[in-house]
Design a protein around this motif. Structure first.
Motif, PDB file in Angstrom:
ATOM      1  N   MET A  15      54.479  49.439  52.089  1.00  0.00           N
ATOM      2  CA  MET A  15      55.225  49.211  53.326  1.00  0.00           C
ATOM      3  C   MET A  15      54.705  47.954  54.041  1.00  0.00           C
ATOM      4  N   ILE A  16      53.396  47.804  54.096  1.00  0.00           N
ATOM      5  CA  ILE A  16      52.805  46.631  54.749  1.00  0.00           C
ATOM      6  C   ILE A  16      53.121  45.373  53.958  1.00  0.00           C
ATOM      7  N   TRP A  17      53.000  45.435  52.629  1.00  0.00           N
ATOM      8  CA  TRP A  17      53.309  44.262  51.797  1.00  0.00           C
ATOM      9  C   TRP A  17      54.765  43.850  51.943  1.00  0.00           C
ATOM     10  N   GLY A  18      55.647  44.839  52.037  1.00  0.00           N
ATOM     11  CA  GLY A  18      57.067  44.525  52.143  1.00  0.00           C
ATOM     12  C   GLY A  18      57.390  43.708  53.376  1.00  0.00           C
ATOM     13  N   SER A  19      56.620  43.908  54.446  1.00  0.00           N
ATOM     14  CA  SER A  19      56.865  43.166  55.686  1.00  0.00           C
ATOM     15  C   SER A  19      56.224  41.790  55.675  1.00  0.00           C
ATOM     16  N   ALA A  20      55.404  41.495  54.659  1.00  0.00           N
ATOM     17  CA  ALA A  20      54.603  40.264  54.681  1.00  0.00           C
ATOM     18  C   ALA A  20      55.229  39.115  53.905  1.00  0.00           C
ATOM     19  N   PHE A  21      56.285  39.367  53.108  1.00  0.00           N
ATOM     20  CA  PHE A  21      56.868  38.302  52.288  1.00  0.00           C
ATOM     21  C   PHE A  21      57.378  37.154  53.158  1.00  0.00           C
ATOM     22  N   VAL A  22      58.052  37.487  54.254  1.00  0.00           N
ATOM     23  CA  VAL A  22      58.598  36.440  55.116  1.00  0.00           C
ATOM     24  C   VAL A  22      57.472  35.633  55.746  1.00  0.00           C
ATOM     25  N   ALA A  23      56.419  36.314  56.213  1.00  0.00           N
ATOM     26  CA  ALA A  23      55.282  35.612  56.822  1.00  0.00           C
ATOM     27  C   ALA A  23      54.628  34.672  55.827  1.00  0.00           C
ATOM     28  N   GLN A  24      54.590  35.059  54.544  1.00  0.00           N
ATOM     29  CA  GLN A  24      53.997  34.208  53.529  1.00  0.00           C
ATOM     30  C   GLN A  24      54.841  32.958  53.282  1.00  0.00           C
ATOM     31  N   GLN A  25      56.133  33.041  53.552  1.00  0.00           N
ATOM     32  CA  GLN A  25      56.995  31.885  53.310  1.00  0.00           C
ATOM     33  C   GLN A  25      57.060  30.950  54.507  1.00  0.00           C
ATOM     34  N   VAL A  26      57.113  31.508  55.713  1.00  0.00           N
ATOM     35  CA  VAL A  26      57.330  30.668  56.899  1.00  0.00           C
ATOM     36  C   VAL A  26      56.057  30.437  57.699  1.00  0.00           C
ATOM     37  N   GLY A  27      54.967  31.126  57.367  1.00  0.00           N
ATOM     38  CA  GLY A  27      53.767  31.040  58.182  1.00  0.00           C
ATOM     39  C   GLY A  27      52.667  30.168  57.633  1.00  0.00           C
ATOM     40  N   THR A  28      52.940  29.365  56.597  1.00  0.00           N
ATOM     41  CA  THR A  28      51.877  28.568  55.987  1.00  0.00           C
ATOM     42  C   THR A  28      51.684  27.214  56.658  1.00  0.00           C
ATOM     43  N   GLY A  29      52.640  26.785  57.487  1.00  0.00           N
ATOM     44  CA  GLY A  29      52.528  25.489  58.145  1.00  0.00           C
ATOM     45  C   GLY A  29      52.422  24.373  57.133  1.00  0.00           C
ATOM     46  N   THR A  30      51.462  23.482  57.345  1.00  0.00           N
ATOM     47  CA  THR A  30      51.243  22.367  56.412  1.00  0.00           C
ATOM     48  C   THR A  30      50.083  22.641  55.458  1.00  0.00           C
ATOM     49  N   LEU A  31      49.554  23.864  55.511  1.00  0.00           N
ATOM     50  CA  LEU A  31      48.411  24.202  54.667  1.00  0.00           C
ATOM     51  C   LEU A  31      48.865  24.437  53.225  1.00  0.00           C
ATOM     52  N   GLY A  32      48.081  23.948  52.276  1.00  0.00           N
ATOM     53  CA  GLY A  32      48.420  24.098  50.865  1.00  0.00           C
ATOM     54  C   GLY A  32      48.308  25.530  50.390  1.00  0.00           C
ATOM     55  N   THR A  33      48.936  25.810  49.260  1.00  0.00           N
ATOM     56  CA  THR A  33      48.989  27.159  48.708  1.00  0.00           C
ATOM     57  C   THR A  33      47.611  27.752  48.461  1.00  0.00           C
ATOM     58  N   ILE A  34      46.742  26.982  47.817  1.00  0.00           N
ATOM     59  CA  ILE A  34      45.431  27.498  47.428  1.00  0.00           C
ATOM     60  C   ILE A  34      44.571  27.752  48.659  1.00  0.00           C
ATOM     61  N   SER A  35      44.568  26.817  49.596  1.00  0.00           N
ATOM     62  CA  SER A  35      43.768  26.970  50.811  1.00  0.00           C
ATOM     63  C   SER A  35      44.272  28.133  51.661  1.00  0.00           C
ATOM     64  N   PHE A  36      45.606  28.298  51.744  1.00  0.00           N
ATOM     65  CA  PHE A  36      46.179  29.414  52.506  1.00  0.00           C
ATOM     66  C   PHE A  36      45.748  30.742  51.901  1.00  0.00           C
ATOM     67  N   THR A  37      45.800  30.836  50.577  1.00  0.00           N
ATOM     68  CA  THR A  37      45.390  32.062  49.900  1.00  0.00           C
ATOM     69  C   THR A  37      43.919  32.354  50.157  1.00  0.00           C
TER      70      THR A  37
END
Length: 300
Positions: A15-37
Motif C-alpha cells: 500500500m505504501i509503495w503504491g503511493s510512492a510511484f508518483v513521488a519517485q517520478q516528480v520528486g527528484t528535481g535535478t538530482l540524478g537517478t543514482i544519487s536520489f536512490t
C-alpha cells in the motif's frame, strides 16, 4: 507471528509503495537517478537505525549470535537492492508510471521460478496460477493495449531480476538472523552509501540538486524505504518468498486507489477486472493452502 498477520504486514508495505510511484517520478528535481536512490535509502536507514540497534543487542545476546557471514549476506542484499532501485528509478524517469508499475510486476512469477530452479524450493501449486494471474491483472490495470514499450521500460525490466533476487534473499536473511530490523537497516545503509558514492563519481551532484529533491527524498525515504521495506523484511520472516511476491504485487491496486483519491484518475470496468484478478490471486495463496490440498514435497 502468524502467517496471516505477516501477509497483512506485506500488504501494508505494498500500500505504501503504491503511493510512492508518483513521488519517485516528480520528486527528484535535478538530482540524478543514482544519487536520489542513495539519498532516500540512507535516510530510510537512519530512520530505522535506533530500533535496529535495540533489536541487535537483544537478539545477539539471547537468540542468535551474529557472525561475519550474516553481515556479508546483508551487504549483498543491500547491493542487490541498490542495483534494483537504481535501474527502476532510471526507467521511471524515462517512461510512464503505468508502464513502470506493470513491468515491475514481472518479478512476481520470477520468484517461485528462481526458487525452484536455483534453490530447489517447491511451492504450493496454487502459487503458479496466482503468479500468472497477478501479472495478467497488472497488465489489464495498466491499460493493456495502451501500454507501449519505451526506452525506460527496458531499464525497469532489468530491475525485476534484482527485485526477485532481493525478495528471495530477504526472507532467508530475516529467518536466519531472527532480526528483521537489523537486516532492513543494514541493507538500507549499504544501499545508501553505495548509491551516494557511485552518484558522486558518475553524476557530480551539487547541493542545489539535493535541495531540489528534498520532497521526493523525504517522502520516499521515510515512507517507501524506512517503513515499507522494513515491513517487507518483518513480514517475510514468517511467510514464503513466492507468497510474499504475490501479495506485494497488490501495490498496483493501491497505486490506482491513490490516483483515484488524490489525482481524480478513473479506471474503466476492464481495468477494474484486473484489480479483481490480483486480489483473487492473493486470496487464493492465502486460503487454498489452509485446505491441506496439494502440499509441496521437497525435491530429492
Amino acid at each position: 507471528m502468524s502467517r496471516l498477520r505477516a501477509n497483512l504486514i506485506l500488504m501494508l508495505a505494498a500500500m505504501i509503495w503504491g503511493s510512492a510511484f508518483v513521488a519517485q517520478q516528480v520528486g527528484t528535481g535535478t538530482l540524478g537517478t543514482i544519487s536520489f536512490t542513495g539519498a532516500r535509502f540512507l535516510l530510510g536507514g537512519l530512520v530505522v537505525l535506533p530500533f535496529a540497534s535495540m533489536q541487535f543487542r537483544r537478539v545477539h545476546a539471547n537468540e542468535h549470535r551474529f557472525v561475519p557471514n550474516d553481515w556479508y549476506l546483508m551487504i549483498l542484499i543491500g547491493l542487490t537492492l541498490g542495483t534494483a532501485a537504481m535501474l527502476q528509478q532510471h526507467g521511471i524517469l524515462r517512461t510512464t508510471v503505468t508502464n513502470a508499475g506493470f513491468l515491475t510486476a514481472l518479478y512476481v512469477p520470477m520468484v517461485p521460478l528462481i526458487g525452484l530452479v536455483l534453490l530447489r524450493r517447491r511451492v504450493h501449486w496454487v502459487v503458479w496460477p496466482a503468479s500468472v494471474g497477478c501479472f495478467i491483472g497488472t497488465y489489464i490495470m495498466s491499460g493493456a493495449a495502451d501500454v507501449e514499450l519505451r526506452i525506460g521500460d527496458f531499464w525497469v525490466i532489468g530491475s525485476t531480476l534484482f527485485w526477485a533476487a532481493h525478495v528471495l534473499m530477504v526472507g532467508h536473511a530475516a529467518s536466519r538472523t531472527r532480526a528483521p530490523l537489523v537486516v532492513a537497516t543494514t541493507q538500507f545503509l549499504v544501499c545508501g552509501v553505495f548509491g551516494l558514492t557511485l552518484g558522486a563519481i558518475v553524476e557530480y551532484p551539487q547541493l542545489h540538486d539535493f535541495t531540489s529533491a528534498l520532497f521526493g527524498i523525504g517522502y520516499v525515504g521515510v515512507f517507501s524505504v524506512g517503513m515499507a521495506f522494513t515491513l517487507q523484511v518483518v513480514g517475510q520472516r514468517y511467510t514464503q518468498a513466492a507468497d510474499a511476491a504475490i501479495i506485494l504485487s497488490s501495490e498496483t491496486v493501491f497505486a490506482a486507489c491513490a490516483g483515484y483519491l488524490f489525482l481524480g484518475e478513473r479506471l474503466s470496468l476492464f481495468q477494474m477486472s484486473g484489480a479483481v484478478l490480483i486480489l483473487v490471486g492473493i486470496m487464493a495463496v492465502e486460503l487454498v493452502p489452509l485446505t491441506g490440498i496439494g502440499r509441496p514435497r521437497p525435491l530429492q
